[in-house]
Design an enzyme around this catalytic site. Structure first.
Site, PDB file in Angstrom:
ATOM      1  N   ASN A  10      78.314 160.387 145.371  1.00 20.29           N
ATOM      2  CA  ASN A  10      78.085 159.024 144.896  1.00 20.29           C
ATOM      3  C   ASN A  10      79.055 158.790 143.743  1.00 20.29           C
ATOM      4  O   ASN A  10      78.875 159.340 142.663  1.00 20.29           O
ATOM      5  CB  ASN A  10      76.621 158.888 144.435  1.00 20.29           C
ATOM      6  CG  ASN A  10      76.350 157.540 143.789  1.00 20.29           C
ATOM      7  OD1 ASN A  10      77.201 156.642 143.814  1.00 20.29           O
ATOM      8  ND2 ASN A  10      75.179 157.389 143.199  1.00 20.29           N
ATOM      9  N   TRP A  11      80.069 157.977 143.996  1.00 25.23           N
ATOM     10  CA  TRP A  11      81.116 157.779 142.979  1.00 25.23           C
ATOM     11  C   TRP A  11      80.710 156.752 141.920  1.00 25.23           C
ATOM     12  O   TRP A  11      81.472 156.502 140.987  1.00 25.23           O
ATOM     13  CB  TRP A  11      82.422 157.339 143.653  1.00 25.23           C
ATOM     14  CG  TRP A  11      83.029 158.376 144.563  1.00 25.23           C
ATOM     15  CD1 TRP A  11      82.536 159.627 144.836  1.00 25.23           C
ATOM     16  CD2 TRP A  11      84.246 158.255 145.323  1.00 25.23           C
ATOM     17  NE1 TRP A  11      83.366 160.290 145.722  1.00 25.23           N
ATOM     18  CE2 TRP A  11      84.423 159.463 146.042  1.00 25.23           C
ATOM     19  CE3 TRP A  11      85.197 157.246 145.484  1.00 25.23           C
ATOM     20  CZ2 TRP A  11      85.514 159.689 146.873  1.00 25.23           C
ATOM     21  CZ3 TRP A  11      86.278 157.468 146.321  1.00 25.23           C
ATOM     22  CH2 TRP A  11      86.440 158.681 147.009  1.00 25.23           C
ATOM     23  N   LYS A  12      79.560 156.130 142.107  1.00 23.44           N
ATOM     24  CA  LYS A  12      79.056 155.120 141.148  1.00 23.44           C
ATOM     25  C   LYS A  12      80.153 154.099 140.845  1.00 23.44           C
ATOM     26  O   LYS A  12      80.916 153.744 141.744  1.00 23.44           O
ATOM     27  CB  LYS A  12      78.514 155.814 139.898  1.00 23.44           C
ATOM     28  CG  LYS A  12      77.510 156.917 140.255  1.00 23.44           C
ATOM     29  CD  LYS A  12      76.654 157.397 139.134  1.00 23.44           C
ATOM     30  CE  LYS A  12      75.682 158.455 139.660  1.00 23.44           C
ATOM     31  NZ  LYS A  12      74.709 158.909 138.686  1.00 23.44           N
ATOM     32  N   HIS A  96      68.611 153.788 144.409  1.00 25.34           N
ATOM     33  CA  HIS A  96      69.091 154.755 143.425  1.00 25.34           C
ATOM     34  C   HIS A  96      68.454 154.457 142.072  1.00 25.34           C
ATOM     35  O   HIS A  96      68.182 153.299 141.757  1.00 25.34           O
ATOM     36  CB  HIS A  96      70.626 154.678 143.320  1.00 25.34           C
ATOM     37  CG  HIS A  96      71.184 155.799 142.492  1.00 25.34           C
ATOM     38  ND1 HIS A  96      71.252 155.730 141.123  1.00 25.34           N
ATOM     39  CD2 HIS A  96      71.667 157.020 142.838  1.00 25.34           C
ATOM     40  CE1 HIS A  96      71.766 156.869 140.667  1.00 25.34           C
ATOM     41  NE2 HIS A  96      72.020 157.671 141.688  1.00 25.34           N
ATOM     42  N   GLU A  98      69.565 154.179 139.244  1.00 25.12           N
ATOM     43  CA  GLU A  98      70.274 153.180 138.420  1.00 25.12           C
ATOM     44  C   GLU A  98      69.990 151.759 138.925  1.00 25.12           C
ATOM     45  O   GLU A  98      69.944 150.819 138.142  1.00 25.12           O
ATOM     46  CB  GLU A  98      71.770 153.515 138.399  1.00 25.12           C
ATOM     47  CG  GLU A  98      72.045 154.714 137.508  1.00 25.12           C
ATOM     48  CD  GLU A  98      73.103 155.674 138.020  1.00 25.12           C
ATOM     49  OE1 GLU A  98      73.983 155.248 138.777  1.00 25.12           O
ATOM     50  OE2 GLU A  98      73.028 156.880 137.666  1.00 25.12           O
ATOM     51  N   GLU A 168      65.891 162.536 143.534  1.00 25.96           N
ATOM     52  CA  GLU A 168      66.721 162.598 142.336  1.00 25.96           C
ATOM     53  C   GLU A 168      65.842 162.383 141.103  1.00 25.96           C
ATOM     54  O   GLU A 168      65.539 161.241 140.748  1.00 25.96           O
ATOM     55  CB  GLU A 168      67.799 161.504 142.370  1.00 25.96           C
ATOM     56  CG  GLU A 168      68.773 161.621 143.519  1.00 25.96           C
ATOM     57  CD  GLU A 168      70.117 160.964 143.186  1.00 25.96           C
ATOM     58  OE1 GLU A 168      71.134 161.658 143.292  1.00 25.96           O
ATOM     59  OE2 GLU A 168      70.137 159.780 142.800  1.00 25.96           O
ATOM     60  N   GLY A 174      73.027 162.964 135.574  1.00 21.32           N
ATOM     61  CA  GLY A 174      74.068 162.796 134.566  1.00 21.32           C
ATOM     62  C   GLY A 174      73.766 163.489 133.250  1.00 21.32           C
ATOM     63  O   GLY A 174      74.422 163.248 132.244  1.00 21.32           O
ATOM     64  N   SER A 214      72.687 166.434 138.640  1.00 22.55           N
ATOM     65  CA  SER A 214      73.487 167.507 138.056  1.00 22.55           C
ATOM     66  C   SER A 214      73.761 168.662 139.022  1.00 22.55           C
ATOM     67  O   SER A 214      73.740 169.833 138.631  1.00 22.55           O
ATOM     68  CB  SER A 214      72.852 168.016 136.753  1.00 22.55           C
ATOM     69  OG  SER A 214      72.803 166.974 135.793  1.00 22.55           O
ATOM     70  N   GLY A 235      76.801 163.226 141.823  1.00 19.43           N
ATOM     71  CA  GLY A 235      77.457 162.187 141.034  1.00 19.43           C
ATOM     72  C   GLY A 235      78.725 162.727 140.380  1.00 19.43           C
ATOM     73  O   GLY A 235      79.787 162.810 141.012  1.00 19.43           O
TER      74      GLY A 235
HETATM   75  P1  13P Z   1      74.969 163.544 138.628  1.00 12.59           P
HETATM   76  O1  13P Z   1      75.360 164.510 139.709  1.00 12.59           O
HETATM   77  O2  13P Z   1      76.127 163.080 137.795  1.00 12.59           O
HETATM   78  O3  13P Z   1      73.807 164.038 137.825  1.00 12.59           O
HETATM   79  O4  13P Z   1      74.446 162.206 139.378  1.00 12.59           O
HETATM   80  C1  13P Z   1      73.495 162.321 140.375  1.00 12.59           C
HETATM   81  C2  13P Z   1      73.355 161.022 141.062  1.00 12.59           C
HETATM   82  O5  13P Z   1      72.916 160.037 140.503  1.00 12.59           O
HETATM   83  C3  13P Z   1      73.798 160.949 142.472  1.00 12.59           C
HETATM   84  O6  13P Z   1      73.345 159.789 143.085  1.00 12.59           O
END
Ligand code: 13P
Length: 251
Positions: A10-12, A96, A98, A168, A174, A214, A235
């Protein structure tokens, strides 16, 4: 039948157009010769079409980070599932944390998006996960169960076969604080049990449940060794071609 592992990046809202193309090409190269697992990337919406071209000759699956529930209409800021399919997208991340916590998407909205995705032929990844305060108050299972059952409202058994679930925990996203493999496995087993109750055991055994939060080259092997962890939603570590390559090649 064994579940095919899915490693998803997931490149956000990171990476320029040029960086996205370069990373897409690197991921495509990482997938050369891989037959026992699937690899997916979800670039930011604005670059999806160009990245689709960059990975066209590879097995890399292209996903959107969200999708509207209608084909078209007055929905400023949204992306049509039909247009996404047109440009080569075949999966969509939905709910997600977010989207839920920064943009206040509710379980009902996530459910509408999921039903829309299925209607228009996109495979949804339904994300669920508790906040730190939920976990500290012993509410993890309750929160996950609610997000799962509300998110899947109206989904038939036949449609469920297209769905991937991602656990998640919000406190692990993150933060560098991964859930331990035992913590993750416990919730994954709970989710599979819940799917068996909502549908049936045989079907629940077929559904892939990804862990996200993570995931790194250092912890992917032990997470993937858990019986109910069928993949990773990555992420930060998905933005680095070497890290993601190592994660793709988990042992
Ligand atoms: P991280 O791997 O940066 O913790 O993010 C996880 C995430 O939100 C994947 O959708």
């Amino acid at each position: 039948m064994a579940r095919t592992p899915l490693i998803a990046g997931n490149w956000k809202m990171y990476l320029s157009l040029a960086e996205s193309v370069a990373l897409g090409q690197a991921v495509a190269a990482s997938c050369a010769g891989l037959t026992d697992r699937e690899v997916m990337i979800a670039p930011t919406c604005a670059v999806l079409s160009t990245v689709a071209g960059a990975i066209a000759d590879s097995p890399v699956i292209l996903a959107a980070q969200n999708v509207a529930w209608e084909q078209e209409g007055a929905f400023t800021g949204e992306s049509s599932p039909v247009t996404l399919k047109d440009i080569g997208v075949s999966m969509a991340i939905l709910g997600h944390s977010e989207r839920r916590h920064v943009f206040y998407e509710t379980d009902e909205m996530v459910n509408q998006r999921l039903l829309g995705a299925l209607d228009f032929g996109l495979k949804p990844i339904l994300c669920v996960g508790e906040l730190l305060e939920d976990r500290e108050q012993g509410q993890t299972f309750e929160v996950v169960q609610k997000q799962l059952s509300k998110g899947l409202q109206g989904v038939t058994a036949k449609q469920l076969e297209q769905v991937v679930v991602a656990y998640e925990p919000v406190w692990a996203i993150g933060t560098g604080k991964t859930a331990s493999k035992e913590q993750a496995q416990e919730v994954h087993a709970f989710i599979r049990g819940k799917l068996a109750t909502l549908y049936e055991k045989k079907l629940a055994e077929k559904i892939r449940i990804l862990y996200g939060g993570s995931v790194k080259p250092e912890n992917v092997d032990s997470l993937m060794a858990q019986s109910d962890i069928d993949g990773a939603l990555v992420g930060g570590a998905a933005l680095n071609p070497d890290s993601f390559d190592r994660i793709i090649h988990f042992i």
